[in-house]
Design a protein around this motif. Structure first.
Motif, PDB file in Angstrom:
ATOM      1  N   SER A  41      21.195 -20.170  -8.751  1.00 20.14           N
ATOM      2  CA  SER A  41      20.933 -20.803  -7.464  1.00 20.14           C
ATOM      3  C   SER A  41      20.626 -22.290  -7.656  1.00 20.14           C
ATOM      4  CB  SER A  41      19.740 -20.129  -6.781  1.00 20.14           C
ATOM      5  OG  SER A  41      18.544 -20.437  -7.472  1.00 20.14           O
ATOM      6  N   ARG A  42      20.743 -23.015  -6.553  1.00 26.22           N
ATOM      7  CA  ARG A  42      20.443 -24.441  -6.606  1.00 26.22           C
ATOM      8  C   ARG A  42      18.967 -24.679  -6.932  1.00 26.22           C
ATOM      9  NH1 ARG A  42      21.733 -28.912  -1.843  1.00 26.22           N
ATOM     10  NH2 ARG A  42      20.844 -30.734  -2.962  1.00 26.22           N
ATOM     11  N   MET A  43      18.082 -23.823  -6.404  1.00 29.99           N
ATOM     12  CA  MET A  43      16.653 -23.961  -6.678  1.00 29.99           C
ATOM     13  C   MET A  43      16.360 -23.763  -8.166  1.00 29.99           C
ATOM     14  SD  MET A  43      15.129 -24.960  -4.041  1.00 29.99           S
ATOM     15  CE  MET A  43      13.460 -24.721  -4.662  1.00 29.99           C
ATOM     16  N   THR A  44      17.103 -22.863  -8.809  1.00 31.79           N
ATOM     17  CA  THR A  44      16.928 -22.640 -10.248  1.00 31.79           C
ATOM     18  C   THR A  44      17.325 -23.889 -11.032  1.00 31.79           C
ATOM     19  OG1 THR A  44      17.324 -20.270 -10.027  1.00 31.79           O
ATOM     20  CG2 THR A  44      17.665 -21.225 -12.200  1.00 31.79           C
ATOM     21  N   VAL A  45      18.438 -24.501 -10.632  1.00 34.68           N
ATOM     22  CA  VAL A  45      18.870 -25.740 -11.269  1.00 34.68           C
ATOM     23  C   VAL A  45      17.832 -26.832 -11.069  1.00 34.68           C
ATOM     24  CG1 VAL A  45      20.555 -27.621 -11.159  1.00 34.68           C
ATOM     25  CG2 VAL A  45      21.341 -25.252 -11.128  1.00 34.68           C
ATOM     26  N   ARG A  46      17.318 -26.957  -9.853  1.00 36.73           N
ATOM     27  CA  ARG A  46      16.348 -28.011  -9.560  1.00 36.73           C
ATOM     28  C   ARG A  46      15.095 -27.856 -10.422  1.00 36.73           C
ATOM     29  NH1 ARG A  46      15.350 -29.213  -3.395  1.00 36.73           N
ATOM     30  NH2 ARG A  46      17.511 -29.857  -3.719  1.00 36.73           N
ATOM     31  N   LYS A  47      14.642 -26.612 -10.597  1.00 34.14           N
ATOM     32  CA  LYS A  47      13.447 -26.376 -11.416  1.00 34.14           C
ATOM     33  C   LYS A  47      13.688 -26.800 -12.863  1.00 34.14           C
ATOM     34  CE  LYS A  47      10.058 -22.790 -12.585  1.00 34.14           C
ATOM     35  NZ  LYS A  47       9.680 -21.360 -12.421  1.00 34.14           N
ATOM     36  N   ALA A  48      14.873 -26.515 -13.379  1.00 30.29           N
ATOM     37  CA  ALA A  48      15.209 -26.908 -14.748  1.00 30.29           C
ATOM     38  C   ALA A  48      15.282 -28.431 -14.874  1.00 30.29           C
ATOM     39  CB  ALA A  48      16.535 -26.280 -15.159  1.00 30.29           C
ATOM     40  N   LEU A  49      15.835 -29.091 -13.850  1.00 33.82           N
ATOM     41  CA  LEU A  49      15.942 -30.552 -13.884  1.00 33.82           C
ATOM     42  C   LEU A  49      14.571 -31.216 -13.816  1.00 33.82           C
ATOM     43  CD1 LEU A  49      19.063 -31.165 -11.585  1.00 33.82           C
ATOM     44  CD2 LEU A  49      18.962 -31.201 -14.086  1.00 33.82           C
ATOM     45  N   VAL A  50      13.680 -30.625 -13.050  1.00 34.94           N
ATOM     46  CA  VAL A  50      12.318 -31.163 -12.966  1.00 34.94           C
ATOM     47  C   VAL A  50      11.670 -31.156 -14.351  1.00 34.94           C
ATOM     48  CG1 VAL A  50       9.991 -30.720 -12.099  1.00 34.94           C
ATOM     49  CG2 VAL A  50      11.941 -30.647 -10.542  1.00 34.94           C
ATOM     50  N   ARG A  51      11.825 -30.057 -15.084  1.00 37.26           N
ATOM     51  CA  ARG A  51      11.238 -29.977 -16.423  1.00 37.26           C
ATOM     52  C   ARG A  51      11.886 -30.983 -17.373  1.00 37.26           C
ATOM     53  NH1 ARG A  51      10.474 -24.628 -20.352  1.00 37.26           N
ATOM     54  NH2 ARG A  51       9.908 -25.816 -22.232  1.00 37.26           N
ATOM     55  N   LEU A  52      13.205 -31.095 -17.311  1.00 36.92           N
ATOM     56  CA  LEU A  52      13.901 -32.063 -18.170  1.00 36.92           C
ATOM     57  C   LEU A  52      13.454 -33.488 -17.860  1.00 36.92           C
ATOM     58  CD1 LEU A  52      17.502 -30.558 -18.087  1.00 36.92           C
ATOM     59  CD2 LEU A  52      16.041 -30.730 -20.117  1.00 36.92           C
ATOM     60  N   GLU A  53      13.202 -33.772 -16.592  1.00 39.94           N
ATOM     61  CA  GLU A  53      12.742 -35.110 -16.214  1.00 39.94           C
ATOM     62  C   GLU A  53      11.312 -35.348 -16.703  1.00 39.94           C
ATOM     63  OE1 GLU A  53      12.850 -38.029 -12.328  1.00 39.94           O
ATOM     64  OE2 GLU A  53      12.669 -35.868 -12.017  1.00 39.94           O
ATOM     65  N   GLU A  54      10.453 -34.340 -16.551  1.00 40.94           N
ATOM     66  CA  GLU A  54       9.065 -34.476 -17.011  1.00 40.94           C
ATOM     67  C   GLU A  54       8.987 -34.709 -18.517  1.00 40.94           C
ATOM     68  OE1 GLU A  54       7.350 -30.858 -15.688  1.00 40.94           O
ATOM     69  OE2 GLU A  54       6.887 -31.598 -13.664  1.00 40.94           O
ATOM     70  N   GLU A  55       9.938 -34.131 -19.263  1.00 45.54           N
ATOM     71  CA  GLU A  55       9.943 -34.278 -20.719  1.00 45.54           C
ATOM     72  C   GLU A  55      10.692 -35.538 -21.176  1.00 45.54           C
ATOM     73  OE1 GLU A  55      11.542 -30.645 -22.235  1.00 45.54           O
ATOM     74  OE2 GLU A  55       9.768 -29.466 -21.707  1.00 45.54           O
ATOM     75  N   GLY A  56      11.227 -36.293 -20.215  1.00 47.31           N
ATOM     76  CA  GLY A  56      11.851 -37.564 -20.547  1.00 47.31           C
ATOM     77  C   GLY A  56      13.289 -37.487 -21.016  1.00 47.31           C
ATOM     78  N   HIS A  57      13.961 -36.372 -20.729  1.00 48.85           N
ATOM     79  CA  HIS A  57      15.355 -36.234 -21.162  1.00 48.85           C
ATOM     80  C   HIS A  57      16.331 -36.800 -20.139  1.00 48.85           C
ATOM     81  CE1 HIS A  57      14.025 -33.825 -24.505  1.00 48.85           C
ATOM     82  NE2 HIS A  57      13.445 -32.948 -23.692  1.00 48.85           N
ATOM     83  N   ILE A  58      15.943 -36.820 -18.873  1.00 48.02           N
ATOM     84  CA  ILE A  58      16.815 -37.312 -17.806  1.00 48.02           C
ATOM     85  C   ILE A  58      15.997 -38.175 -16.857  1.00 48.02           C
ATOM     86  CG2 ILE A  58      18.350 -35.295 -17.914  1.00 48.02           C
ATOM     87  CD1 ILE A  58      16.944 -34.239 -15.379  1.00 48.02           C
ATOM     88  N   PHE A  59      16.686 -38.897 -15.984  1.00 49.48           N
ATOM     89  CA  PHE A  59      16.010 -39.621 -14.906  1.00 49.48           C
ATOM     90  C   PHE A  59      16.898 -39.578 -13.676  1.00 49.48           C
ATOM     91  CE2 PHE A  59      18.669 -42.745 -17.010  1.00 49.48           C
ATOM     92  CZ  PHE A  59      19.178 -43.524 -15.974  1.00 49.48           C
TER      93      PHE A  59
END
Length: 345
Positions: A41-59
């Motif tokens: 789901s899109r919500m599942t993707v968003r949750k994963a992106l939030v974690r990647l952003e918090e860890e500094g992998h994406i912006f």
């Protein structure tokens, strides 16, 4: 739905970032597209992106998209960067190509980088490299290089362009040729036969060198005899010998070192019918390779050590955030090796 939901998405994207399938500056697909690709789901993707952003992998850029983040200077300092350079070692590589590769490799070793030899197509694609170093890119590919420069640091060697996105370190071919031909012409009372015109090769280098030849004549107000401009084609030996005997030039200006073998044969065949020695100048460094039975050979010498060192320092500095994120446009002087030519010494 696969595995552990958002952890599956998180680990999939993180693995691609670490394996450099997704490189710094690369834009990720939209949440909707990622959800479709990974069957979540899109919500599942968003949750994963939030974690990647918090860890500094994406912006994220609001209204634009999500991008892979470059490592911080401390993170990058311990990594060996991958700098790509276009190179073909098939057949017999020209000496200047081997010189550039050797100097770039030494500069990479000093900057904790790996130099990856790629085809032109691979380098323009820019996959799994941190920066791109183009050693002899023709202008027709500049638009693709601009696209690449928007993703990773990119630099051209010996190509001057007005495109603001492209960095370069270069010898100004036209200016370097103008200077030496101006000296050959004296006050306009001597003649220079130019070998290797753009008529045979519409590449950047012959165009710029012929431009410098013409500029030198324009400065002195000397009309150019177009018969003194020869393409480096298959009939070079015959045409050159014939024109030397008929036109009796004071100098030969040769664009490339690979033409000198043919020029040398033509000169030696013409010498018995000439009344004076032949003075030859080659734009490339050939001073230790050829000599004439009557006359002298001089040449130009490119500052490959300085240029390649500057290029690699700039590219690695850009990736590691050690230098400003701006393009550089730097011109390096060419030196001249003059041997036993009374008009040039």
């Amino acid at each position: 739905m696969p595995g552990n939901g958002y952890l599956f998405v998180y680990e999939t994207l993180l693995a691609k970032i670490k394996q450099r399938v997704l490189t710094p500056g690369m834009q990720l697909d939209s949440e909707v597209e990622l959800a479709r690709q990974l069957s979540v789901s899109r919500m599942t993707v968003r949750k994963a992106l939030v974690r990647l952003e918090e860890e500094g992998h994406i912006f994220r850029r609001s209204g634009i998209g999500t991008f892979v983040k470059a490592p911080t200077p401390l993170e990058a300092a311990g990594q060996r960067l991958e700098i790509g350079i276009e190179a073909s070692l098939e057949g017999n590589p020209r000496p200047f190509s081997l010189k550039i590769l050797a100097e770039a490799q030494q500069a990479c070793a000093r900057c904790n980088c790996n130099l990856r030899l790629l085809s032109l197509e691979e380098l323009l694609a820019g996959e799994r490299i941190d920066a791109a170093f183009f050693a002899s890119l023709e202008p027709e590919y500049f638009p693709q290089a601009v696209q690449l420069a928007r993703r990773i640091p990119t630099l051209l060697l010996n190509r001057i362009t007005d495109l603001p996105e492209l960095s370069y370190v270069a010898v100004d071919y036209a200016e370097a040729t103008r200077r030496i031909v101006r000296r050959m012409l004296g006050d306009g009372d001597r003649t220079v036969l130019f070998v290797g015109s753009a008529a045979a090769n519409f590449g950047y280098a012959p165009r710029m060198r012929e431009l410098g030849y013409r500029q030198a004549h324009d400065e002195l107000g000397v009309r150019i005899n177009e018969e003194l401009i020869l393409p480096g084609d298959v009939d070079l030996c015959r045409q050159l010998a014939e024109r030397m005997i008929r036109l009796r030039p004071d100098f030969l200006f040769v664009c490339y070192e690979y033409l000198v073998t043919y020029v040398y044969a033509a000169v030696e065949s013409a010498l018995p019918r000439l009344e004076k020695p032949v003075y030859l100048f080659c734009f490339d460094d050939i001073v230790d390779s050829f000599s004439l039975s009557r006359g002298a050979v001089s040449c130009g010498r490119m500052p490959f050590n300085d240029m390649c060192g500057r290029a690699i320092r700039y590219l690695s500095g850009r990736v590691r955030k050690e230098v400003p994120e701006e393009t550089i446009h730097e011109i390096f002087p060419m030196s001249y090796v003059i041997t036993e030519c009374p008009f040039l010494i």
